[in-house]
Design an enzyme around this catalytic site. Structure first.
Site, short mmCIF file in Angstrom:
data_model
loop_
_atom_site.label_atom_id
_atom_site.label_comp_id
_atom_site.label_asym_id
_atom_site.label_seq_id
_atom_site.Cartn_x
_atom_site.Cartn_y
_atom_site.Cartn_z
N HIS A 18 19.93 -29.93 22.30
CA HIS A 18 20.53 -31.11 21.68
C HIS A 18 20.91 -32.11 22.78
O HIS A 18 21.56 -31.74 23.76
CB HIS A 18 21.81 -30.73 20.92
CG HIS A 18 21.59 -29.85 19.74
ND1 HIS A 18 21.49 -30.34 18.45
CD2 HIS A 18 21.46 -28.49 19.64
CE1 HIS A 18 21.30 -29.33 17.61
NE2 HIS A 18 21.28 -28.18 18.31
N HIS A 59 16.08 -24.92 21.04
CA HIS A 59 16.09 -26.38 21.05
C HIS A 59 17.30 -26.89 21.81
O HIS A 59 18.38 -26.29 21.80
CB HIS A 59 16.06 -26.97 19.63
CG HIS A 59 17.04 -26.39 18.68
ND1 HIS A 59 16.89 -25.13 18.12
CD2 HIS A 59 18.18 -26.90 18.15
CE1 HIS A 59 17.89 -24.88 17.28
NE2 HIS A 59 18.70 -25.94 17.29
#
Length: 410
Positions: free
Chosen positions: A398, A396
């Site tokens: 950020h 993922h």
């Protein structure tokens, strides 16, 4: 005066032709000596069922090809069914000219691919469809003409060449791109789609073993070798229902009832078996490599089982607000299909497309004032592993902003 000039010109042409012929003869002698050595080496390490790699100096043409080549195999089907003798067309390995990327081979085929038909005292013809049509025309009085009065023959051959062979690398190459597709799953889905298109062109209850009925056609010669690849390789990627019923029936029947197609089947499959024995698929994503790690909370967010404050999504990317924001604006951008990317260190050329999409999405999100980002920019971070603070084993990105961020981070 004109007669004298004409005579002198003729004499000069004869002299040039003599020296050119002498040079070519010396080159040819050296080439055949080198060919004999390379051929003996090649034959000692590559056993091939019913496949002759004997160079004939008297043959009118030479087809440079290898048994595993599905595109070259369509040319061999034409040769076999027309019973064209070796004195007319001999089959040789590209290694006879030093290999596909050697200067000798590139001199006759700048594309560096096979098959290639080299015509004695003539031009060299690359591209399997062009070679097939040359053989069909040159030997039109021998065997079947491969041109039934049925437009589906050319149509199926065209669909095969435009939409299947252009992505067939998805079945055996280590990494994308596969034609226009950046991921293996997309290319596999497109391959299945094109097989269905061809299947729909086959008549229900057709009279005969071939695609267009009783007469063998260019469609049969073009599609059959590629179907060997598909039949052998598609299941390696967990696709067991990829070949539609009519196409599967044709492939089985023509292999069992036509000796020439059976011969080509053995040739191509022998090459595939050799690849298998060397572990070709061991490190290929979706074949030898699969995502076997357990799912995460992100999968439930993507499926909707757990609600998320979504800011963006498409068919590949999912972006949502972090429930524990570390800045006024804090968005997570993740791939919908993890593709074994529990962390960035697991990335490979297979992931180039999705990694690019994630960063493009992150950059676009960082421009959105509605999400709390300002004119001063944003921090875009990928934490990889526990030491970096990664908590969820699903890659993922950020995207943080809305205030000035210090450096270095903690």
């Amino acid at each position: 005066c004109c007669t004298t000039r004409h005579t002198l010109t003729l004499i000069l042409r004869i002299v040039k032709l003599f020296f050119k012929t002498r040079r070519n003869s010396m080159k040819l002698t050296r080439a055949f000596a080198l060919t004999a050595l390379r051929l003996s080496i090649f034959k000692s390490v590559t056993p091939v069922a019913s496949f002759s790699l004997t160079m004939s100096t008297s043959a009118k043409s030479t087809l440079y090809d290898l048994p595993v080549s599905n595109n070259g195999a369509r040319c061999r089907i034409i040769l076999y069914k027309k019973n064209i003798p070796g004195e007319e067309v001999t089959i040789a390995s590209p290694m006879d000219l030093g290999g596909l990327k050697s200067p000798e081979y590139l001199a006759v085929n700048p594309q560096g691919k096979m098959p290639l038909l080299s015509i004695k005292d003539g031009m060299s013809i690359p591209e399997s469809d062009t070679i097939c049509r040359y053989l069909m025309s040159t030997y039109s009085d021998q065997g079947p003409d491969f041109l039934p009065n049925d437009p589906r023959s050319n149509l199926i051959a065209r669909i095969h060449d435009m939409y299947i062979t252009t992505i067939q690398g998805v079945l055996y190459k280590a990494a994308p791109p596969f034609g226009i597709y950046g991921t293996r799953s997309e290319a596999l889905n497109e391959l299945k789609k094109q097989l269905k298109v061809i299947d729909d062109l086959i008549e229900d209850g057709k009279d005969g073993i071939y695609l267009c009925g009783k007469d063998v056609s260019l469609a049969d010669a073009s599609l059959f070798p590629t179907m060997i690849f598909i039949d052998e390789m598609l299941p390696k990627f967990g696709v067991d229902d990829g070949v539609p019923s009519k196409l599967a029936s044709w492939f089985k029947e023509v292999r069992e009832k036509d000796d020439d197609f059976a011969k080509v089947y053995d040739e191509v499959k022998g090459g595939i078996d050799a690849w298998e024995s060397k572990g070709r698929w061991n490190d290929i994503w979706m074949a030898g490599l699969r995502d076997e790690e357990p799912g995460t909370i992100f999968d439930k967010l993507i499926s909707g089982d757990i609600p998320a404050d979504i800011v963006y999504q498409d068919d590949k990317v999912f972006a949502f607000k972090d429930i524990n924001p570390a800045a006024p604006a804090h968005i997570l951008v993740i791939p919908k299909d993890r593709m074994n990317l529990s962390g960035l260190r697991k990335s490979s050329p297979e992931h180039i497309e999705i990694l690019g999409r994630l960063l493009v999405a992150a950059g676009n999100i960082a421009k959105e004032k509605d999400h709390g980002f300002g004119e001063g920019g944003a921090r875009i971070v990928i934490n990889d592993g526990p030491d970096a603070g990664q908590e969820v084993p699903h890659l993922h990105v950020h995207v943080l902003g809305g205030r000035a961020l210090s450096w270095p981070p903690g």
